[in-house]
Structure formats: structure tokens, C-alpha cells
Design a protein around this motif. Structure first.
Motif, mmCIF file in Angstrom:
data_model
loop_
_atom_site.group_PDB
_atom_site.id
_atom_site.type_symbol
_atom_site.label_atom_id
_atom_site.label_comp_id
_atom_site.label_asym_id
_atom_site.label_seq_id
_atom_site.Cartn_x
_atom_site.Cartn_y
_atom_site.Cartn_z
ATOM 1 N N SER A 80 33.999 29.029 36.114
ATOM 2 C CA SER A 80 33.809 30.237 36.917
ATOM 3 C C SER A 80 33.591 29.783 38.352
ATOM 4 C CB SER A 80 32.601 31.043 36.418
ATOM 5 O OG SER A 80 32.807 31.473 35.102
ATOM 6 N N GLU A 81 34.573 30.049 39.205
ATOM 7 C CA GLU A 81 34.500 29.570 40.579
ATOM 8 C C GLU A 81 33.505 30.398 41.394
ATOM 9 O OE1 GLU A 81 35.766 26.987 41.783
ATOM 10 O OE2 GLU A 81 37.275 26.382 40.320
ATOM 11 N N LYS A 82 33.157 29.844 42.532
ATOM 12 C CA LYS A 82 32.239 30.520 43.442
ATOM 13 C C LYS A 82 32.883 31.804 43.960
ATOM 14 C CE LYS A 82 29.603 29.744 47.692
ATOM 15 N NZ LYS A 82 29.282 28.787 48.768
ATOM 16 N N GLY A 83 32.116 32.881 43.918
ATOM 17 C CA GLY A 83 32.624 34.160 44.391
ATOM 18 C C GLY A 83 33.276 34.997 43.300
ATOM 19 N N GLN A 84 33.460 34.415 42.111
ATOM 20 C CA GLN A 84 34.043 35.169 41.006
ATOM 21 C C GLN A 84 33.006 36.125 40.453
ATOM 22 O OE1 GLN A 84 35.580 32.588 37.986
ATOM 23 N NE2 GLN A 84 37.668 33.223 38.294
ATOM 24 N N LYS A 85 33.415 37.363 40.241
ATOM 25 C CA LYS A 85 32.480 38.363 39.735
ATOM 26 C C LYS A 85 32.346 38.234 38.225
ATOM 27 C CE LYS A 85 33.033 41.847 43.330
ATOM 28 N NZ LYS A 85 33.377 43.255 43.619
ATOM 29 N N SER A 86 31.104 38.333 37.742
ATOM 30 C CA SER A 86 30.844 38.268 36.310
ATOM 31 C C SER A 86 30.414 39.641 35.813
ATOM 32 C CB SER A 86 29.748 37.242 36.013
ATOM 33 O OG SER A 86 29.409 37.246 34.653
ATOM 34 N N HIS A 87 30.764 39.945 34.569
ATOM 35 C CA HIS A 87 30.408 41.241 34.000
ATOM 36 C C HIS A 87 28.971 41.260 33.496
ATOM 37 C CE1 HIS A 87 34.572 42.524 34.259
ATOM 38 N NE2 HIS A 87 34.941 41.415 33.652
ATOM 39 N N ILE A 88 28.315 40.103 33.448
ATOM 40 C CA ILE A 88 26.954 40.017 32.912
ATOM 41 C C ILE A 88 26.037 39.463 33.989
ATOM 42 C CG2 ILE A 88 25.502 38.965 31.138
ATOM 43 C CD1 ILE A 88 27.938 38.800 29.355
ATOM 44 N N ASN A 89 24.883 40.105 34.163
ATOM 45 C CA ASN A 89 23.860 39.599 35.073
ATOM 46 C C ASN A 89 22.498 39.737 34.407
ATOM 47 O OD1 ASN A 89 23.149 42.374 35.400
ATOM 48 N ND2 ASN A 89 24.674 42.547 37.036
ATOM 49 N N PHE A 90 21.446 39.438 35.150
ATOM 50 C CA PHE A 90 20.106 39.447 34.558
ATOM 51 C C PHE A 90 19.646 40.844 34.169
ATOM 52 C CE2 PHE A 90 19.464 35.313 36.918
ATOM 53 C CZ PHE A 90 19.462 34.548 35.777
ATOM 54 N N ASN A 91 20.243 41.890 34.723
ATOM 55 C CA ASN A 91 19.882 43.258 34.331
ATOM 56 C C ASN A 91 20.333 43.573 32.915
ATOM 57 O OD1 ASN A 91 18.748 43.790 36.854
ATOM 58 N ND2 ASN A 91 20.723 44.404 37.715
#
Length: 650
Positions: free
Chosen positions: A192-203
Motif C-alpha cells: 500500500s503506497e503512500k497516499g493510497q486511500k484505505s477502506h479501513i481506519n481506526f474508527n
């Protein structure tokens, strides 16, 4: 100033080269294939002998040979006789089909005959020409030819070898590194490169507050390193996520990938070791090399126990253990002589007891984050996350669902929510109701209901009294969990079930152990009291009781005569030892004490059921009638359960 236009010219020329070649990769090798196919088709379809009409000996003898129309016969490879018709007879209408076109005449051969053997064909021909004068008799000519099929049979292997050689050479000199034949030493990394958006976060992670804080601190290390380095602190090199299956270790790593804002390299531990010797160590080197090139970065190794098992005497007799060499290379990369600046290693496992101590020491994995099973409040939060995309009815009580699911992991709760949606859809409901969640919980815990399973009336009666025995024993024992429902509908492998609401305990007392054993023996005791006979239906109960009794005596030191001794091995090192860590006399004493403990509990359970035999029979008859009894009906037969008035363990 001179380098800039030089770069522009280079890129433009490479773009021109790329645009000249179509996306399909049409190379010169395809041109070879097309030319070969054309030549083969021309040879096959233009071969004059390929379209010969085959006739039988009878037809040849009656229609051609007897009419003296044969010019000559050629035996080819002692297998086929080619028949040539006299040119002056080809004008006959019956040979009209032999013309190549309207203007040319086929010079032959015109027909062919499959011969069994040359001698047989010669004798037939001699016999047919007995009345023909010697000057007009036809003599056989012999010819040897190499057929196309024979040539092609030895040509195919050569063409295949040439084709594979072409592919291999192109793979070596392509420079792209995409040929799997030469990349087995490379790590199959998901990046996962820098700046790539992920569908999962800490929320998306509910509960696990303490673990989430520690993992979020890793993100802060990467984003604001000067805040820590100015005080002389060093950024941790490794973080180990430890916890039971389904508690969210991989989910935590996915959230970290989405929040960190740095390149994220993820790989499974089993992907390092394969059939080739040295591949695992090579892949470890390749993984860290690529991570260092893009530092600061994060490496995530899931299920690290696949390569991080403890190095012991078990593998001492092996000349070269591939897994051990992979672990050695991993230890060197984590904390060896080489620099490892800017790379944080994140790993996950649910078996920390088998990991090598050199892997877990500070300097390699400085932080160990433990992810426990969620408590009630955390389960409420987890249910809140997993019902976001569900269409719920108004009366769904999330707090009640969290209360009914003690000991459930986050993965179990996600499974319950999905099963509830499937059950509601199967019943063609417009929204998911509370009863769908309850049914989904029972489906996940006990298995699918099998109402179609046919059992005899006698077996059904035994099951009813067995489950009633569990219910009555647990109802009148103080330290047993609250009974919620009793059913004799087959579910999974069981023919009946009693559902409890387990209390969340961190420790278990001796009295609680004894009451649980008595409740588990309630079914067996009820069968003996009512039918004066016992069955095999209590197998699961007896297995659980025996394990609990041995745990009390051998592990927890709850026996008065043996005293406070424990032979539990939390490190797992004694598994490799052939002998037991206690003497034979102690083993015999263990067996004696376990047997006494279980038999005393069984007698206590039978006395309890004899005292409440009326309630036992009433409950069993109601089970035979309704098959499932809820808590309200249990209270009608057994009375209200007041814990402070129940039987204490003597």
C-alpha cells in the motif's frame, strides 16, 4: 541545464517505442507461429494423396480391374495400394469426379486400397488376372515415403523445446522482473503506497481501547519522529500483536495501513517458506530491502508463528531446516549488524508460547500488545460497528445481544450479524428483528437445526429426560450460570441442548468448579434415576467433566491431599520431553483423586434430582410436547430462581 532536455528526449523515445507495440504484446515469436501454421495448412490441403477416395477390394475388382482400366498399382510403405486409371478411360462418365477442374485431368493416383499384407494382395491380384494374357497383366510397383505424420511426430518436441527456450531467453533479457521462473526468490508482497486511500481506519475498530492507543502511537512515531528523538528516545523496531483468533489483529494492521500515511508492506508468514532451499531467507532479504528503499515504512507479517517457531532439540538431527534458516535471516534483519532505520515491523500471532525467545526480545519486538476477548461494553460497540449496513427493526436491543454473547470475539459477532441478515432474508422480512439475532446466535454456537432428523420415540424420551436433568440440576445449584432455554430439537451433532447465560469470570473457585461438574452430570444422573439404565448420550458431558476434574487436580492445585502443586506448562517446552514431569506414584494419585471427585459429584447430582423428581418428570413431559421451553415456562415448573437461596456446595 543540459540534463533536463536529455531526460525529456529519453522519455519521449521510450513513449514512442511503447506506442509502436500494441497492448497485446504482438512480438516476432507470434509471426513464426503464423508462418508455420500457413505452411502446414498448405502442405496438408494441397497434398494430392490426401484427397484420394478409398475403395474396397471387391469394388476395385468388379468395377475397375475386371474392365481392364487399371494403368498401374503402386504399393506405398507396404500399407496402401494406389490405383492409377488409364488416361484414355478417364473420359468415361463414371470417372467424372476425378477431374481436378473442368479443364485438367487428374493424372493419378486416383484410388487407394488398404492392404493387410503385400503377399495377400499379390495373391488376390494374381487370382483375379488368371484369364488375362501375360502381356496385359498388371505388375506391382513398390514405393517408400516419409509421411507427414511421421515427420511431425519427431518435429513437435523440437518445436516445443525451441518455443520454451524462446520464452526463457525473453524472460531473462526482458528486464521487467515479471517472469515467475526467475522470481521465486522475490517476496510476494502486497504493498500500500503512500497516499493510497484505505477502506479501513481506526474508527472501524470497536473496543480494544488500550491496544488501539498503543498502535496509534506507532502512527505518531512515523508522522512526528522529532517529538520523541529530541528527548533521546528511539522509535520501536517491532510491535507484536498477540491474542485469540478473531480478536482483530489483522483488522488492527489494516487500520494502521490506512492511518499511517507511509508505504505498508504486508505478507503472511507461510509465504516465506516453499519447496526451494534458501527461498525463505531470500524473500526476507528482498522484503526488508524494498521496505528500506521507501523508508519510513511499515512491514506487517501475519501469522508469524509459521516461521518463528522456537528452535529446539526437535530439529537438531536435520541437516538443513528451511524454516530455521528463514527465522535466522529474519532475526538478522530485525536487529543485526545492518542498519534498519525507518522500518517498523508489525507482526500478529495467536500462539506466542511457541515463538522463539530471540524473536520476542527487546530490540526486535520491543512492544507486545495483547488483544483480549471483548467485555460486555466492548461487545456493544462491536455490534454497533457491524450493524451499520443492516436494516434493523425498531425493537432490536443491542445491549441484550451483547449480554447473550459472553466470550464471543469480534469475528463471532460479525458472523452473528451476517447470519441474522441471512435468516431474515430467508423468511422474506423487510427488516432484521431481535429473534433473528437470537436464532443466529444459536446457529453459530450449536449448529443448524435438524428438525427432519428422525429418531425413535424411545430415544426422544431419553433425550427429553437427559436435558431435563441438566436443567433441574443447574437450576438448583448456586454457582451454575442462569438457564435460558432447553430444547430437544437436534442441532449440529447433538440431539438436544440446554442454553445458559454464562457469567463473565476472571477466576473460578473450587465451589464453582464442583457445581459446574454436577450440572454437566445431570443428564446422565436423570437417565439412571428414571430408566434405571444409562446410555451413550452423555459422551460430550463426560469428556468435559473429566477434563475439568484433571484441571482442578493437576493444574490448579485444588485438591487438599496433593496440595498447592501445579504441573501446567505455560511455555510449551515440556511438549518435546518424552517423559512426564512427575512420578508414576503421583500419576496414580492424580487418577485416584480425579475419580473420587467425579464420583462424589455424581452422587450429589443424583440426590439432588431424586429430591426434585416431580419437577424433573414435569419438565421432561413438557419437552416431549413442545420440544423447546423458554425461561418463562421453566419458572412456571421450577419456580423463580433466587441465587441466595440455592444449594451451596458442601
Amino acid at each position: 541545464m543540459e540534463k533536463k532536455p536529455h531526460k525529456i528526449d529519453k522519455s519521449s523515445s521510450s513513449e514512442k517505442k511503447t506506442s509502436d507495440q500494441p497492448p497485446g504484446g504482438f512480438g516476432i515469436s507470434w509471426l513464426y507461429v503464423i508462418i508455420t501454421a500457413i505452411l502446414l495448412s498448405v502442405f496438408i490441403f494441397n497434398n494430392p494423396t490426401s484427397n484420394l477416395k478409398e475403395i474396397s477390394w471387391k469394388e476395385f475388382n468388379n468395377s475397375i480391374l475386371s474392365q481392364h482400366e487399371v494403368d498401374k498399382i503402386v504399393i506405398v510403405n507396404k500399407e496402401v495400394a494406389e490405383i492409377y486409371i488409364k488416361p484414355d478411360r478417364l473420359k468415361d462418365p463414371k470417372y467424372e469426379q476425378l477431374k481436378r477442374n473442368k479443364f485438367t485431368i487428374n493424372t493419378g493416383p486416383h484410388y487407394k486400397i488398404q492392404i493387410g499384407s503385400v503377399e495377400s494382395f499379390e495373391s488376390k491380384l494374381e487370382e483375379a488376372q488368371q484369364e488375362v494374357i501375360p502381356e496385359e497383366r498388371i505388375t506391382l510397383l513398390f514405393s517408400t515415403r516419409n509421411s507427414f505424420i511421421n515427420v511431425f511426430s519427431w518435429l513437435i518436441p523440437i518445436l516445443l523445446l525451441f518455443f520454451f527456450w524462446l520464452v526463457i531467453i525473453r524472460g531473462i533479457y526482458s528486464g521487467k522482473g515479471t517472469n515467475p521462473l526467475f522470481n521465486f526468490g522475490k517476496a510476494t508482497i502486497r504493498v500500500s503506497e503512500k497516499g493510497q486511500k484505505s477502506h479501513i481506519n481506526f474508527n472501524d475498530i470497536a473496543g480494544l481501547k488500550e491496544a488501539k492507543v498503543e498502535v496509534m502511537e506507532v502512527v505518531d512515531f512515523l508522522k512526528n519522529p522529532e517529538k520523541y528523538t529530541k528527548l533521546g528516545a528511539k522509535i520501536p523496531k517491532g510491535v507484536m500483536l498477540i491474542g485469540p483468533p478473531g480478536t482483530g489483529k489483522t483488522l488492527m494492521a489494516k487500520a494502521l495501513a490506512g492511518e499511517a500515511g507511509v508505504p505498508f508492506f504486508s505478507m503472511s508468514g507461510s509465504e516465506f517458506v516453499e519447496m526451494f532451499v534458501g527461498v525463505g531467507a531470500s524473500r526476507v532479504r528482498d522484503l526488508f530491502k524494498r521496505a528500506k528503499e521507501k523508508a519510513p515504512s511499515i512491514i506487517f507479517i501475519d501469522e508469524i508463528d509459521a516461521v518463528g517457531r522456537s528452535r529446539g532439540k526437535v530439529n537438531a538431527f536435520q541437516a538443513n531446516d528451511e524454516r530455521e534458516s528463514t527465522l535466522n535471516q529474519l532475526l538478522t534483519e530485525l536487529d543485526g549488524f545492518g542498519p534498519n532505520t525507518g522500518v517498523i515491523v508489525l507482526a500478529a500471532t495467536n500462539r506466542p508460547d511457541i515463538l522463539d525467545r530471540a524473536l520476542l526480545r527487546p530490540g526486535r519486538f520491543d512492544r507486545h500488545i495483547y488483544l483480549e476477548l471483548p467485555n460486555k461494553q466492548e461487545r456493544i460497540e462491536i455490534f454497533g460497528v457491524h450493524i451499520r449496513g443492516l436494516k434493523l427493526a425498531k425493537k432490536v436491543n443491542i445491549e441484550e445481544l451483547a449480554t447473550l454473547s459472553p466470550g464471543f470475539s469480534g469475528a463471532d459477532i460479525a458472523n452473528i450479524c451476517n447470519e441474522a441478515a441471512l435468516i431474515a432474508a430467508r423468511k422474506k422480512k423487510k427488516a432484521i428483528e431481535q429473534e433473528d439475532f437470537i436464532e443466529a446466535r444459536e446457529r453459530v454456537v450449536g449448529g443448524l437445526e435438524r428438525k427432519s432428523k428422525i429418531i425413535s420415540p424411545k430415544e426422544k424420551e431419553i433425550v427429553a429426560y437427559h436435558e431435563a436433568g441438566h436443567a433441574v440440576a443447574s437450576w438448583y445449584l448456586k454457582n451454575v450460570d442462569a438457564l435460558v432455554k432447553v430444547s430437544i430439537i437436534p442441532r449440529g451433532k447433538s440431539l438436544g441442548s440446554a442454553w445458559y447465560l454464562p457469567e463473565e469470570r476472571q477466576i473460578v473457585t473450587k465451589a464453582q468448579f464442583m457445581d459446574q461438574i454436577c450440572a454437566s452430570l445431570g443428564g446422565r444422573a436423570a437417565e439412571e434415576i428414571i430408566f434405571n439404565e444409562i446410555s451413550s448420550g452423555a459422551l460430550n458431558d463426560l469428556e468435559k467433566v473429566t477434563k475439568q476434574a484433571y484441571s482442578m487436580v493437576v493444574y490448579y492445585g485444588l485438591d487438599d491431599e496433593i496440595g498447592p502443586l501445579s504441573f501446567y506448562d505455560s511455555t510449551g517446552q515440556n511438549q518435546a520431553i518424552l517423559g512426564k514431569p512427575y512420578s508414576e506414584d503421583m500419576a496414580r494419585l492424580f487418577d485416584k483423586k480425579v475419580k473420587e471427585l467425579v464420583l462424589n459429584a455424581y452422587e450429589r447430582t443424583k440426590n439432588l434430582l431424586r429430591t426434585h423428581k416431580t419437577e424433573l418428570e414435569a419438565l421432561a413431559k413438557l419437552l416431549l410436547l413442545k420440544e423447546t421451553i423458554e425461561k418463562e415456562e421453566l419458572e412456571t415448573i421450577l419456580g423463580t430462581r433466587h441465587v441466595e437461596l440455592l444449594i451451596e456446595n458442601p
